[in-house]
Design a protein around this motif. Sequence first.
Motif, short mmCIF file in Angstrom:
data_model
loop_
_atom_site.label_atom_id
_atom_site.label_comp_id
_atom_site.label_asym_id
_atom_site.label_seq_id
_atom_site.Cartn_x
_atom_site.Cartn_y
_atom_site.Cartn_z
N LEU B 41 58.14 42.63 72.52
CA LEU B 41 57.81 41.27 72.06
C LEU B 41 56.44 40.82 72.58
O LEU B 41 55.68 40.19 71.84
N SER B 42 56.10 41.14 73.85
CA SER B 42 54.78 40.72 74.37
C SER B 42 53.66 41.48 73.68
O SER B 42 52.60 40.91 73.45
N LEU B 72 58.68 36.60 65.06
CA LEU B 72 58.18 37.27 66.27
C LEU B 72 57.80 36.25 67.35
O LEU B 72 58.24 36.37 68.50
N LEU B 75 60.91 34.30 68.62
CA LEU B 75 61.76 35.16 69.46
C LEU B 75 61.09 35.40 70.81
O LEU B 75 61.75 35.35 71.86
N PHE B 76 59.75 35.63 70.78
CA PHE B 76 59.01 35.81 72.03
C PHE B 76 59.17 34.57 72.91
O PHE B 76 59.47 34.68 74.10
#
Lengths: 135, 129
Positions: B41-42, B72, B75-76
């Motif tokens: 995710l990062s 994205l 969610l991050f």
Amino acid sequence: MASTQTAPKPPARPLSPHLGIYRFTLTMAMSIVHRITGVGLYLGVMMLTWFLLAASLDASAFAVFSGFIQSILGRLILLGFTWALFHHLLGGIRHFIWDAGYGLDAPEREWLAQGTLIGGVVLTLIVWAIGYAIR
Amino acid sequence: MTQSGKSLRTAAAGARYLGSARLGAQEAWLMRVTSAALVPLSIGFVWLSLSLLNKDYNGVRAELGHPLPAILIALFALVACFHMHLGMRSVILDYVHGRAREWALIASACYAGGLALACVYAVLRIGFV
């Protein structure tokens, strides 16, 4: 109880080893920096929230954010956030390697510490180089 | 422990002092699960941030209006906020004592939860308003 009697001493309790017990090492510094970068990211997520809220509101709110992030202070905060993110990310992967039971011996843990330190700086420079190149 | 049929020691004696059988390990486990999720995710977040760098207000809104970047970044933000909530919890439990600890834990939970909600709200607002 007679007044001349001294108070009983508290029993010597076991203490966890700390900075006054162990000499300074790289792995120790990395542990502290992992926590400091974590706290930095904790505060830095405010910037992401500001960015998203500004983009969701209107053009003038976005211009305020945009002006801040392009200022010297904004860029320094963003640079610090980028480095903290990569350092903490690599530190987390290092912890996964340890969780799996590898890299705990003296030479390996030193390599992992140095790799995390160098890797965090290198990845930050790469991302900022890409950022300035595509700008 | 597993050879309780052969050993003289009881199963309880083998399990004792190995750690909590209930919720003790949950926080440490959640820390690892969120860490693992935050690795891809990062990287996705940095990738997306670079793609947003050149864009103005309308460009950013158009990009974050697409499902994949929107999901994205939301969610991050969600996973990152939960992860940092757990992290700050252990920092507070290490350094803050007494009544101040309770206030610090409440303040930190509100901060992390508030940021998570604000990010998701903003992403939804960009997509649907």
